[in-house]
Design an enzyme around this catalytic site. Sequence first.
Site, PDB file in Angstrom:
ATOM      1  N   VAL A  66       0.519  -1.382   0.014  1.00  0.00           N
ATOM      2  CA  VAL A  66      -0.196  -0.029  -0.095  1.00  0.00           C
ATOM      3  C   VAL A  66       0.774   1.167   0.001  1.00  0.00           C
ATOM      4  O   VAL A  66       0.465   2.506  -0.182  1.00  0.00           O
ATOM      5  CB  VAL A  66      -0.882   0.034   1.159  1.00  0.00           C
ATOM      6  CG1 VAL A  66      -2.170  -0.963   1.062  1.00  0.00           C
ATOM      7  CG2 VAL A  66      -0.060  -0.047   2.550  1.00  0.00           C
ATOM      8  N   GLY A  67       2.125   1.094   0.265  1.00  0.00           N
ATOM      9  CA  GLY A  67       2.713   2.373   0.319  1.00  0.00           C
ATOM     10  C   GLY A  67       4.324   2.120  -0.224  1.00  0.00           C
ATOM     11  O   GLY A  67       4.966   1.176   0.257  1.00  0.00           O
ATOM     12  N   THR A 120      10.763   6.348   0.647  1.00  0.00           N
ATOM     13  CA  THR A 120      12.031   6.490   0.298  1.00  0.00           C
ATOM     14  C   THR A 120      12.822   5.430   1.061  1.00  0.00           C
ATOM     15  O   THR A 120      13.863   4.921   0.725  1.00  0.00           O
ATOM     16  CB  THR A 120      12.560   7.808   0.881  1.00  0.00           C
ATOM     17  OG1 THR A 120      11.609   8.830   1.239  1.00  0.00           O
ATOM     18  CG2 THR A 120      13.362   8.436  -0.286  1.00  0.00           C
ATOM     19  N   TYR A 121      12.256   5.099   2.225  1.00  0.00           N
ATOM     20  CA  TYR A 121      12.804   4.086   3.248  1.00  0.00           C
ATOM     21  C   TYR A 121      12.388   2.923   3.183  1.00  0.00           C
ATOM     22  O   TYR A 121      12.605   2.023   3.974  1.00  0.00           O
ATOM     23  CB  TYR A 121      13.019   4.850   4.601  1.00  0.00           C
ATOM     24  CG  TYR A 121      13.949   6.010   4.404  1.00  0.00           C
ATOM     25  CD1 TYR A 121      15.516   5.472   4.407  1.00  0.00           C
ATOM     26  CD2 TYR A 121      13.686   7.253   4.095  1.00  0.00           C
ATOM     27  CE1 TYR A 121      16.407   6.822   4.066  1.00  0.00           C
ATOM     28  CE2 TYR A 121      14.476   8.275   4.018  1.00  0.00           C
ATOM     29  CZ  TYR A 121      15.947   7.928   3.859  1.00  0.00           C
ATOM     30  OH  TYR A 121      16.854   8.799   3.749  1.00  0.00           O
ATOM     31  N   GLY A 122      11.281   2.560   2.488  1.00  0.00           N
ATOM     32  CA  GLY A 122      10.788   1.204   2.737  1.00  0.00           C
ATOM     33  C   GLY A 122       9.182   0.775   2.050  1.00  0.00           C
ATOM     34  O   GLY A 122       9.072   1.939   1.342  1.00  0.00           O
ATOM     35  N   HIS A 123       8.839  -0.215   2.137  1.00  0.00           N
ATOM     36  CA  HIS A 123       7.719  -0.740   1.301  1.00  0.00           C
ATOM     37  C   HIS A 123       6.761  -1.001   2.648  1.00  0.00           C
ATOM     38  O   HIS A 123       7.234  -1.751   3.319  1.00  0.00           O
ATOM     39  CB  HIS A 123       8.102  -1.905   0.520  1.00  0.00           C
ATOM     40  CG  HIS A 123       8.998  -1.906  -0.735  1.00  0.00           C
ATOM     41  ND1 HIS A 123       8.665  -1.543  -1.871  1.00  0.00           N
ATOM     42  CD2 HIS A 123      10.141  -1.611  -0.498  1.00  0.00           C
ATOM     43  CE1 HIS A 123       9.873  -1.499  -2.632  1.00  0.00           C
ATOM     44  NE2 HIS A 123      10.754  -1.493  -1.727  1.00  0.00           N
ATOM     45  N   VAL A 124       5.531  -0.438   2.321  1.00  0.00           N
ATOM     46  CA  VAL A 124       4.701  -1.093   3.466  1.00  0.00           C
ATOM     47  C   VAL A 124       3.528  -1.647   2.753  1.00  0.00           C
ATOM     48  O   VAL A 124       2.921  -1.482   1.865  1.00  0.00           O
ATOM     49  CB  VAL A 124       3.866   0.357   3.852  1.00  0.00           C
ATOM     50  CG1 VAL A 124       2.751   0.225   5.132  1.00  0.00           C
ATOM     51  CG2 VAL A 124       4.976   1.434   4.450  1.00  0.00           C
ATOM     52  N   LYS A 172       5.879  -2.799   7.567  1.00  0.00           N
ATOM     53  CA  LYS A 172       7.024  -2.049   6.899  1.00  0.00           C
ATOM     54  C   LYS A 172       8.493  -2.506   6.560  1.00  0.00           C
ATOM     55  O   LYS A 172       9.077  -3.105   7.591  1.00  0.00           O
ATOM     56  CB  LYS A 172       7.253  -0.611   7.607  1.00  0.00           C
ATOM     57  CG  LYS A 172       8.341   0.345   6.796  1.00  0.00           C
ATOM     58  CD  LYS A 172       8.040   1.819   7.455  1.00  0.00           C
ATOM     59  CE  LYS A 172       9.387   2.486   7.147  1.00  0.00           C
ATOM     60  NZ  LYS A 172       9.216   3.883   7.636  1.00  0.00           N
ATOM     61  N   ASP A 192      10.946  15.474   9.739  1.00  0.00           N
ATOM     62  CA  ASP A 192      10.237  15.040   8.311  1.00  0.00           C
ATOM     63  C   ASP A 192       8.849  15.106   8.204  1.00  0.00           C
ATOM     64  O   ASP A 192       8.040  14.379   7.759  1.00  0.00           O
ATOM     65  CB  ASP A 192      10.828  13.835   7.764  1.00  0.00           C
ATOM     66  CG  ASP A 192      10.632  13.477   6.335  1.00  0.00           C
ATOM     67  OD1 ASP A 192      10.624  14.498   5.659  1.00  0.00           O
ATOM     68  OD2 ASP A 192      10.556  12.335   5.929  1.00  0.00           O
TER      69      ASP A 192
HETATM   70  N1  LIG Z   1       0.787   2.239   9.857  1.00  0.00           N
HETATM   71  C1  LIG Z   1       0.402   2.398   8.455  1.00  0.00           C
HETATM   72  N2  LIG Z   1      -0.861   2.120   8.064  1.00  0.00           N
HETATM   73  C2  LIG Z   1      -0.965   2.271   6.670  1.00  0.00           C
HETATM   74  N3  LIG Z   1      -0.312   3.126   5.794  1.00  0.00           N
HETATM   75  C3  LIG Z   1       1.013   3.127   6.129  1.00  0.00           C
HETATM   76  C4  LIG Z   1       1.520   2.909   7.446  1.00  0.00           C
HETATM   77  N4  LIG Z   1       2.808   3.391   7.621  1.00  0.00           N
HETATM   78  C5  LIG Z   1       3.005   3.783   6.525  1.00  0.00           C
HETATM   79  N5  LIG Z   1       2.163   3.886   5.300  1.00  0.00           N
HETATM   80  C6  LIG Z   1       1.947   4.202   4.199  1.00  0.00           C
HETATM   81  O1  LIG Z   1       3.366   4.213   3.517  1.00  0.00           O
HETATM   82  C7  LIG Z   1       4.023   5.128   3.161  1.00  0.00           C
HETATM   83  C8  LIG Z   1       5.336   4.987   3.539  1.00  0.00           C
HETATM   84  O2  LIG Z   1       5.664   4.748   4.874  1.00  0.00           O
HETATM   85  P1  LIG Z   1       6.729   5.781   5.726  1.00  0.00           P
HETATM   86  O3  LIG Z   1       6.587   5.239   7.150  1.00  0.00           O
HETATM   87  O4  LIG Z   1       6.545   7.084   5.606  1.00  0.00           O
HETATM   88  O5  LIG Z   1       8.005   5.307   5.152  1.00  0.00           O
HETATM   89  P2  LIG Z   1       9.150   6.217   4.189  1.00  0.00           P
HETATM   90  O6  LIG Z   1      10.253   6.266   5.414  1.00  0.00           O
HETATM   91  O7  LIG Z   1       9.521   5.098   3.237  1.00  0.00           O
HETATM   92  O8  LIG Z   1       8.440   7.492   3.625  1.00  0.00           O
HETATM   93  C9  LIG Z   1       3.184   6.215   3.926  1.00  0.00           C
HETATM   94  O9  LIG Z   1       3.100   7.538   3.281  1.00  0.00           O
HETATM   95  C10 LIG Z   1       1.749   5.672   3.958  1.00  0.00           C
HETATM   96  O10 LIG Z   1       1.248   5.941   2.703  1.00  0.00           O
END
Ligand SMILES: Nc1ncnc2c1ncn2[C@@H]1O[C@H](COP(=O)(O)OP(=O)(O)O)[C@@H](O)[C@H]1O
Lengths: 268, 465
Positions: free
Chosen positions: B42-43, B46-50, B67, B166
């Site tokens: 779903v996401g 820059t630092y990961g796949h969620v 994540k 951030d």
């Molecule tokens: N707990 C969560 N539940 C649902 N979606 C999430 C959650 N955490 C992150 N995401 C989705 O994944 C995206 C990237 O996660 P994030 O933690 O911001 O990682 P990054 O460091 O890669 O930006 C977020 O912008 C959001 O859309």
Amino acid sequence: MAGNFWQSSHHQQWILDKQDLVRDRQHDLNILTEEEYQKIFNFFASIIQVLGEQLKLRQQVIATATVYFKRFYARNSLKCIDPLLLSPTCVFLASKVEEFGVISNSRLITTCQTVIKNKFSYAYGQQEFPYRTNHILECEFYLLENLDCCLIVYQPYRPLLLFVQDIGPDEQLLTYAWRIVNDSLRTDVSLLFPPYQIAIGAMHIACVMLGKENLKPWLAELNVDMDKIQEIVRSIINLYEMWKSYDEKKEIQGLLGKMPKPKPAPQR
Amino acid sequence: MADNFQNNKTMAPVMMDYDFKIKTQNERSKVEDLFDFEGCKVGRGTYGHVYKARRKDGSDTKDYALKQIEGTGLSMSACREIALLRELKHSNVINLIRVFLSHTDRKVWLLFDYAEHDLWHIIKFHRAAKANKKSVMVPKGMVKSLLYQILDGIHYLHSNWVLHRDLKPANILVMGEGPERGRVKIADMGFARLFNAPLKPLADLDPVVVTFWYRAPELLLGARHYTKAIDIWAIGCIFAELLTSEPIFHCRQEDIKTSNPYHHDQLDRIFNVMGFPQEKDWEDIRKMPEHATLVKDFKRSNYQNCSLSKYMDRHKIKPDSKAFSLLQRLLLMDPNRRITSEQAMQDPYFTEDPLPTQDVFAGCPIPYPKREFLTDDDQEDKSESKARQNQQQQQNPNTQQNQVQANSHDHGANNAKRMRMPGPNQGQSNQGNGQQEFHQQQQMMFGAQQQGANSQQQANFQQRF
Ligand SMILES: Nc1ncnc2c1ncn2[C@@H]1O[C@H](COP(=O)(O)OP(=O)(O)O)[C@@H](O)[C@H]1O
Ligand SMILES: [Mg+2]
């Protein structure tokens, strides 16, 4: 996370019970006496200290690495992972958490090699530091697991600064107590007591050393469990007593030889 | 003595005990054994796949977010995220439930509660509606509730000596249906750091941290240390964006990866909205490292007619409203005058009707779609997003470029790639089904009781971590 020790994983999970600690060490204490065990920890605390200094890390980071090391062996026998590998791994992990900036893998290994060769030849002879980056990285995962991902460690340095400030500036007292806190890393107090109590214990000893009777009322006014402080003081004084009659350079090879060691996979 | 070494100088000694290794291996659970998440990405940040995940054993039917941290091993930002999240506990900060370390591929996985929405998607939805001249039904106090909870979470972080560094809409999550419906969760602590004991000037560590649009002017002028005030500026930007659906300091950016903090276009944009700062408004501006460049590059007279009140007025926010006056205090150019999160929470805006609510949707139906699954076609996506990053400017100056990096999946060019994929939870994207699910979920939750569910989770954390 300065204001929040009471909610921290340090307070909730890592202030250990003395009895539990003794019980979990039973395996090693069947092979080593308590004093031998402490001497071995002393030695690896020195390795961590020297590594940290060579890498120009702050004392706070070195202290955190030392606490990681102690926490790992509080739950595991010395034989589980070679402490010579775990020591630099703790330094590596602590430096990332305390955000000193990542130490490059090659710099870490090179530093280990020179430190072991130049400063600890009395223990390892001509033997070179035997591990490489991949060993450290593998070990790091095991370390993190065994720490239960609790990476933020509270140290006595900050409360110490606050207490000394509270009394009124006293450079000499601070210097002494600071060093005593450093020495306390070679005892179990960081596993058994909250850092502010260790700071007070260190101030106690420093006051006695410096003959500063005038601090007694201040200490008495603090609302702390004096039995705990006394226990801390005793642990540190015991360490000093032990040092008086201990020549690490002569004894350490024998101790390392006696130390329980990892067993390889059974041969098929 | 020390024969273990001297006997075999060439052979590495046994580093780890075999029995210990086997025992820990057997005790360690694998993320893919416990959770279903295949095809449920779903996401992509820059630092990961969620991924959206469910427990395989069915012991609960809650959604989780998994994540997978980019790269292998424990990067510094992974360390920081784990270290901090392990300690933090606040209803407006995302809750880290567990960490999985996968030894074979050296991947690090973080397990979180699942948040169905985030401000980036919410704002995007409003923008799209606006462009189509459609209105979105939301409770009147929603923006206020969102802001209040963001401030509450940041106040908690700041009082624990943690800076986020951030803050931007993509990192502000909002919980969907369930016991925490409509609750803000501040996420993505990868950049966060403790600031009570700076070990090095922070600017030396990550030259580029806060996304440019949300970046405080002092950072753009070369400030060497991050402060609470920098997070507050970002919150001000987010507040403005919530009020207007437009990024207030939107700016085109060619070189996102530059290590130079000074950024002419971004400053120009800020002055175009705010006006050029008067000496008396920001006395220490002269002490900023890049002040000379500023004087050289900018003419005050070019911004004579600019002010925040005019900008907001154009966006239908009246300069005499309480919302505006709070915004102005959050977006003060001088970091020393910018208000703290605590002061902001005391602002009259929050005591004026409508009052902020715990559920930002105030019990009304949630108009935003659920997260969509992204294709798992990594290779293609990665190269594609890179290509897009390079071309983005020329193609579409109005694209939210920064977000391309943070949310590479969700951009115009990528629309064709988006599709709905059936995951382990059937019928996710269907509103009707969603409602049904909401019902089921509620029943579940009431069964477990919120309080109980919470403490159970905590126990879970302690026990299994
Ligand atoms: N707990 C969560 N539940 C649902 N979606 C999430 C959650 N955490 C992150 N995401 C989705 O994944 C995206 C990237 O996660 P994030 O933690 O911001 O990682 P990054 O460091 O890669 O930006 C977020 O912008 C959001 O859309
Ligand atoms: Mg993010």
